[in-house]
Motif scaffolding. Structure first.
Motif, mmCIF file in Angstrom:
data_model
loop_
_atom_site.group_PDB
_atom_site.id
_atom_site.type_symbol
_atom_site.label_atom_id
_atom_site.label_comp_id
_atom_site.label_asym_id
_atom_site.label_seq_id
_atom_site.Cartn_x
_atom_site.Cartn_y
_atom_site.Cartn_z
ATOM 1 N N ARG A 184 0.836 -1.212 0.000
ATOM 2 C CA ARG A 184 0.000 0.000 0.000
ATOM 3 C C ARG A 184 0.866 1.255 0.000
ATOM 4 N N VAL A 185 1.944 1.238 0.776
ATOM 5 C CA VAL A 185 2.859 2.378 0.787
ATOM 6 C C VAL A 185 3.550 2.516 -0.566
ATOM 7 N N LEU A 186 3.901 1.391 -1.157
ATOM 8 C CA LEU A 186 4.561 1.413 -2.462
ATOM 9 C C LEU A 186 3.647 2.017 -3.533
ATOM 10 N N MET A 187 2.357 1.756 -3.421
ATOM 11 C CA MET A 187 1.406 2.297 -4.394
ATOM 12 C C MET A 187 1.268 3.811 -4.294
ATOM 13 N N LEU A 188 1.663 4.371 -3.159
ATOM 14 C CA LEU A 188 1.552 5.819 -2.996
ATOM 15 C C LEU A 188 2.551 6.582 -3.869
ATOM 16 N N ILE A 189 3.626 5.913 -4.277
ATOM 17 C CA ILE A 189 4.657 6.599 -5.069
ATOM 18 C C ILE A 189 4.105 7.066 -6.412
ATOM 19 N N PRO A 190 3.536 6.170 -7.253
ATOM 20 C CA PRO A 190 2.972 6.671 -8.523
ATOM 21 C C PRO A 190 1.802 7.619 -8.319
ATOM 22 N N VAL A 191 1.029 7.384 -7.247
ATOM 23 C CA VAL A 191 -0.095 8.284 -6.982
ATOM 24 C C VAL A 191 0.415 9.683 -6.651
ATOM 25 N N SER A 192 1.469 9.763 -5.833
ATOM 26 C CA SER A 192 2.037 11.060 -5.458
ATOM 27 C C SER A 192 2.589 11.790 -6.677
ATOM 28 N N ILE A 193 3.265 11.048 -7.547
ATOM 29 C CA ILE A 193 3.810 11.667 -8.763
ATOM 30 C C ILE A 193 2.682 12.208 -9.638
ATOM 31 N N SER A 194 1.623 11.421 -9.803
ATOM 32 C CA SER A 194 0.492 11.856 -10.627
ATOM 33 C C SER A 194 -0.163 13.104 -10.041
ATOM 34 N N ILE A 195 -0.324 13.114 -8.724
ATOM 35 C CA ILE A 195 -0.951 14.275 -8.074
ATOM 36 C C ILE A 195 -0.079 15.515 -8.221
ATOM 37 N N SER A 196 1.238 15.346 -8.091
ATOM 38 C CA SER A 196 2.131 16.501 -8.241
ATOM 39 C C SER A 196 2.049 17.073 -9.655
ATOM 40 N N VAL A 197 1.937 16.200 -10.662
ATOM 41 C CA VAL A 197 1.812 16.672 -12.046
ATOM 42 C C VAL A 197 0.511 17.448 -12.224
ATOM 43 N N VAL A 198 -0.578 16.912 -11.680
ATOM 44 C CA VAL A 198 -1.881 17.577 -11.808
ATOM 45 C C VAL A 198 -1.860 18.934 -11.110
ATOM 46 N N ILE A 199 -1.320 18.970 -9.887
ATOM 47 C CA ILE A 199 -1.253 20.233 -9.139
ATOM 48 C C ILE A 199 -0.440 21.275 -9.905
ATOM 49 N N PHE A 200 0.718 20.869 -10.380
ATOM 50 C CA PHE A 200 1.587 21.803 -11.100
ATOM 51 C C PHE A 200 0.902 22.313 -12.366
ATOM 52 N N ALA A 201 0.255 21.418 -13.098
ATOM 53 C CA ALA A 201 -0.395 21.826 -14.341
ATOM 54 C C ALA A 201 -1.554 22.783 -14.084
ATOM 55 N N ILE A 202 -2.384 22.469 -13.098
ATOM 56 C CA ILE A 202 -3.547 23.314 -12.816
ATOM 57 C C ILE A 202 -3.109 24.699 -12.367
ATOM 58 N N VAL A 203 -2.108 24.738 -11.467
ATOM 59 C CA VAL A 203 -1.644 26.026 -10.946
ATOM 60 C C VAL A 203 -1.121 26.915 -12.071
ATOM 61 N N HIS A 204 -0.364 26.328 -12.992
ATOM 62 C CA HIS A 204 0.227 27.138 -14.051
ATOM 63 C C HIS A 204 -0.750 27.431 -15.182
ATOM 64 N N LEU A 205 -1.904 26.779 -15.204
ATOM 65 C CA LEU A 205 -2.922 27.095 -16.198
ATOM 66 C C LEU A 205 -3.860 28.197 -15.722
ATOM 67 N N LEU A 206 -3.751 28.580 -14.444
ATOM 68 C CA LEU A 206 -4.591 29.649 -13.930
ATOM 69 C C LEU A 206 -4.254 30.963 -14.630
ATOM 70 N N PRO A 207 -5.266 31.762 -14.921
ATOM 71 C CA PRO A 207 -4.968 33.075 -15.530
ATOM 72 C C PRO A 207 -4.260 33.980 -14.529
ATOM 73 N N GLY A 208 -3.419 34.866 -15.038
ATOM 74 C CA GLY A 208 -2.692 35.766 -14.163
ATOM 75 C C GLY A 208 -1.253 35.333 -13.989
ATOM 76 N N ASP A 209 -0.511 36.139 -13.257
ATOM 77 C CA ASP A 209 0.921 35.918 -13.118
ATOM 78 C C ASP A 209 1.354 36.509 -11.786
ATOM 79 N N PRO A 210 2.184 35.824 -10.993
ATOM 80 C CA PRO A 210 2.635 36.397 -9.721
ATOM 81 C C PRO A 210 3.480 37.645 -9.906
ATOM 82 N N VAL A 211 4.115 37.784 -11.059
ATOM 83 C CA VAL A 211 4.945 38.963 -11.308
ATOM 84 C C VAL A 211 4.094 40.230 -11.313
ATOM 85 N N ASP A 212 2.808 40.106 -11.697
ATOM 86 C CA ASP A 212 1.928 41.276 -11.727
ATOM 87 C C ASP A 212 1.791 41.916 -10.351
ATOM 88 N N ASN A 213 1.934 41.102 -9.278
ATOM 89 C CA ASN A 213 1.818 41.624 -7.921
ATOM 90 C C ASN A 213 3.117 42.230 -7.411
#
Length: 309
Positions: free
Chosen positions: A9-38
């Motif tokens: 069960r712990v071993l299965m968390l590795i691919p799940v964690s990688i997949s979640i990190s990819v999704v989080i990174f993609a969603i965050v960078h697809l948001l409109p706007g830019d931190p530089v604007d602030n």
């Protein structure tokens, strides 16, 4: 056998964690706007903007940015907040205790009250009590958390002035947020407990125990409850992640410090490293709750771990 199940069960968390990190990174960078604007001042030139973009590596391809982020996390570095200009790990460390305190109190409240209401509903012969509990379960399953939070603030903080409207000073500041988060959890746990106990009462061994003349309370607490706790424990473990996730809006409504308030503030500023760090922590909480639930279920029922190993 149980250790082998936990290892897989712990071993299965590795691919799940990688997949979640990819999704989080993609969603965050697809948001409109830019931190530089602030960060840009009024009248800044395009060259100033390009310099800031290059400074924070935002001009690199997304794949390169993701790899750098993941490699840094393996070293315990969540990056530095672009707008707040502090290490993300320090921001999470400062705000996480507030979320954990709120989550632990809401978890205890929903667990104790939910199991108690579910047990009463499954065992009582009073129609009024049973209808009340079933109505409470239905209400708790449908009322939105943010709407309930506003009602509680209006009634108990503004009108009656029993509890503070916002903040995190003192135990009384926990009462309304805990009720808001725990209300839906109580309904869920009560419903699962009620169904599990009613199913357990139909088992043949319960008829045998009654035939032997055992008292009803002995049958309930010594035999029925352990038999019916399997789905309840699973739901309670899943609540660990759900509570922290649900605290996002509740912390914001009640003006409490915590991961939720930090996340919403960072979203408004498009502060990518902070948003990514907060979302990753919330995702890890859900995965940890799922793991605890699966391990507890396997420990209580050998058939579970034999079927999944």
């Amino acid at each position: 056998m149980l250790l082998r199940y936990v290892f897989f069960r712990v071993l299965m968390l590795i691919p799940v964690s990688i997949s979640i990190s990819v999704v989080i990174f993609a969603i965050v960078h697809l948001l409109p706007g830019d931190p530089v604007d602030n960060l840009l001042r009024v009248g800044s030139s395009p060259a100033d903007r390009a310099a800031l973009v290059a400074k924070y590596g935002l001009d690199q391809p997304l794949v390169v940015q993701y790899v750098r982020w993941v490699l840094a996390m393996f070293q315990g570095d969540f990056g530095e907040a672009i707008v707040l200009r502090r290490p993300v790990a320090d921001l999470i460390r400062d705000n996480l205790p507030y979320s954990l305190r709120l989550g632990a109190a809401a978890f205890a409240f929903s667990s104790i009250v939910g199991i108690a209401l579910g047990t009463v509903s499954a065992t009582t012969r009073n129609a009024v009590v049973e209808q009340f509990v079933r109505g409470f379960i239905l209400l708790g399953s449908t009322v939105p958390g943010f709407w309930l939070a506003l009602l509680l603030i209006l009634a108990f903080a503004v009108q009656l002035q029993w509890f503070p409207v916002s903040g995190a000073k003192g135990w009384d500041a926990l009462v309304l947020p805990v009720l808001t988060i725990g209300f839906g959890g109580v309904a869920l746990v009560a419903r699962v407990t009620r169904v599990a106990l009613m199913d357990a009462r139909r088992e043949d061994f319960v008829t045998l125990l009654h035939a032997k003349g055992l008292p009803a309370n002995t049958i309930l607490f010594r035999h029925l409850m352990p038999h019916a706790m399997l789905p309840v424990v699973t739901i309670l473990a899943l609540r660990i992640g759900w509570i922290l996730g649900g605290a996002v809006t509740v912390e914001f409504v009640f003006g409490r410090p915590g991961l939720g308030s930090l996340l919403i503030r960072a979203l408004g500023q498009r502060d990518y490293p902070v948003v990514q760090g907060c979302l990753l922590m919330l995702a890890l909480a859900v995965m940890l709750g799922t793991l605890i639930g699966d391990v507890a279920q396997a420990a209580m029922d050998p058939r579970v771990r034999e079927a999944k190993t």
